[in-house]
Design an enzyme around this catalytic site. Structure first.
Site, PDB file in Angstrom:
ATOM      1  N   TYR B 139       0.853  -1.203   0.000  1.00 33.42           N
ATOM      2  CA  TYR B 139       0.000   0.000   0.000  1.00 33.42           C
ATOM      3  C   TYR B 139       0.879   1.240   0.000  1.00 33.42           C
ATOM      4  CZ  TYR B 139      -3.961  -3.038   1.008  1.00 33.42           C
ATOM      5  OH  TYR B 139      -4.928  -3.993   0.915  1.00 33.42           O
ATOM      6  N   HIS B 171      -5.856  -6.490  -6.387  1.00 27.19           N
ATOM      7  CA  HIS B 171      -5.490  -7.700  -5.634  1.00 27.19           C
ATOM      8  C   HIS B 171      -3.970  -7.859  -5.527  1.00 27.19           C
ATOM      9  CE1 HIS B 171      -5.784  -8.854  -9.923  1.00 27.19           C
ATOM     10  NE2 HIS B 171      -4.779  -9.677  -9.649  1.00 27.19           N
ATOM     11  N   GLU B 197      -2.478 -16.096 -10.929  1.00 30.65           N
ATOM     12  CA  GLU B 197      -1.321 -15.417 -11.502  1.00 30.65           C
ATOM     13  C   GLU B 197      -0.016 -16.139 -11.188  1.00 30.65           C
ATOM     14  OE1 GLU B 197      -1.350 -11.179 -10.878  1.00 30.65           O
ATOM     15  OE2 GLU B 197      -3.430 -11.008 -11.561  1.00 30.65           O
TER      16      GLU B 197
END
Lengths: 150, 201
Positions: B139, B171, B197
């Site tokens: 973040y 995500h 992924e």
């Protein structure tokens, strides 16, 4: 909320009534073209429609204009008569639909707007562009003629 | 008018299945031209997705359970009531999403509509789009890239309000310490996306 509901909801709620009206008015073969034209014209004008408007009456008024345009074009192009086209389409209520097809346009529109479109006399008058009394008379005459034919 | 059921009236009132087909043809046609917005529900490994797009691109992607009526009513009010349901209209996004779920697509190329995404939220989501497939960022790093290095928490909120999850890959953002953080569609979905992924790499 001040705007009208999503157009899809109008299509779902009133598509049947518009189809029934057009099938009776122009025949099964031309109903789809008129249906597409009706909803395309409605989609264009839709954001300007007042939220309190009677959607079904509004859509059927547009459908009526499209049907009349179509019938005028057809008469001008002198295509096959309407009755034959409907009879050619096998349907359980075939006799009734071909009898409807033989009514004069004004009576046909009144009968179809009343029963196919479920409109009140006042709304039929507004859609056809005549007085309420004249709409009532067209409906009455049309039904009488249908009962005699069948 | 008589009160007993009249065969004429009954026949004229009878509903035609053709009407449904004609309505569907109309909606697909309008999605190409005439309608301003089109939507469809699409099945996916993450459950049903509601997709809404307009002429500029994809506007919303919502996970189930979603209040479709409320979502459409809000868009009718804010954007346009010329809304039709058309899976065909959403083909470019549906195709890319299904390729992505199969591990066969790493970048989304069909256009996204950024019009209603402004300010800091826009900068955060733009920075998020730039995170490569299969990689994770904190973040804090996303906040820094959005021009506000101290705003990790605000960046988290901006990501939580991502109107286009999966295609704007929020995500791929987690805590600096390794914690997964939160997710719009719940952590289970975040884990699933990251698993897709990492499997495909």
């Amino acid at each position: 909320m001040t705007t009208v509901p999503p157009f899809q909801r109008a299509l779902e709620a009133h598509g049947d009534a518009v189809w029934r009206y057009l099938r009776g008015m122009v025949g099964a073969g031309a109903a789809d073209d008129c249906f597409q034209e009706t909803f395309l014209a409605a989609l264009r004008a839709y954001p300007r429609l007042h939220r309190e408007s009677n959607l079904r009456a509004w859509l059927l008024t547009i459908a009526h204009r499209k049907a009349i345009d179509h019938l005028r074009r057809r008469r001008r192009d002198a295509l096959e008569p309407l009755g034959e086209e409907i009879e050619a389409k096998p349907q359980g209520d075939g006799a009734i639909w071909s009898a409807v097809a033989t009514l004069p346009p004004r009576q046909r529109a009144a009968v179809l707007l009343r029963y196919g479109g479920d409109l009140a006399h006042r709304e039929i008058a507004a859609a056809i562009g005549c007085s309420e009394e004249a709409a009532r008379r067209s409906l009455h005459e049309g039904l009488k003629r249908l009962r005699e034919t069948l | 008018m008589s009160s007993t059921p009249d065969p004429i009236e009954t026949a004229l009132r009878s509903s035609a299945g053709e009407a449904t087909a004609a309505a569907r043809r109309f909606a697909d046609r309008a999605a190409r031209r005439g309608a301003d917005l089109f939507y469809a529900e699409e099945a996916s490994p993450l459950g049903a997705l509601l997709l809404v797009a307009g002429r500029r691109g994809l506007i919303a992607l919502r996970y189930a359970p979603v209040d479709v009526e409320a979502t459409l009513a809000e868009l009718a009010e804010r954007r346009s009531p010329r809304i039709v349901e058309s899976a065909a209209g959403l083909d470019p996004w549906r195709r890319e999403l299904s390729e992505y779920f199969e591990g066969a697509r790493r970048r989304f190329e069909a256009p996204l509509d950024w019009r209603d995404i402004a300010g800091f939220r826009r900068r955060v989501l733009r920075a998020t789009v730039a995170i490569p497939y299969g990689e994770l960022e904190s973040y804090k790093a996303v906040a820094r890239k959005a021009g506000s290095p101290d705003a990790a928490r605000a960046a988290g909120n901006a990501l939580g309000a991502n109107p286009l999850p999966i295609v704007i890959p929020c995500h791929r953002v987690r805590h600096a310490g390794g914690g997964l953080g939160g997710y719009t569609g719940g952590l289970e979905r975040k884990r699933l996306l990251l698993a897709i992924e990492s499997d495909a790499r």
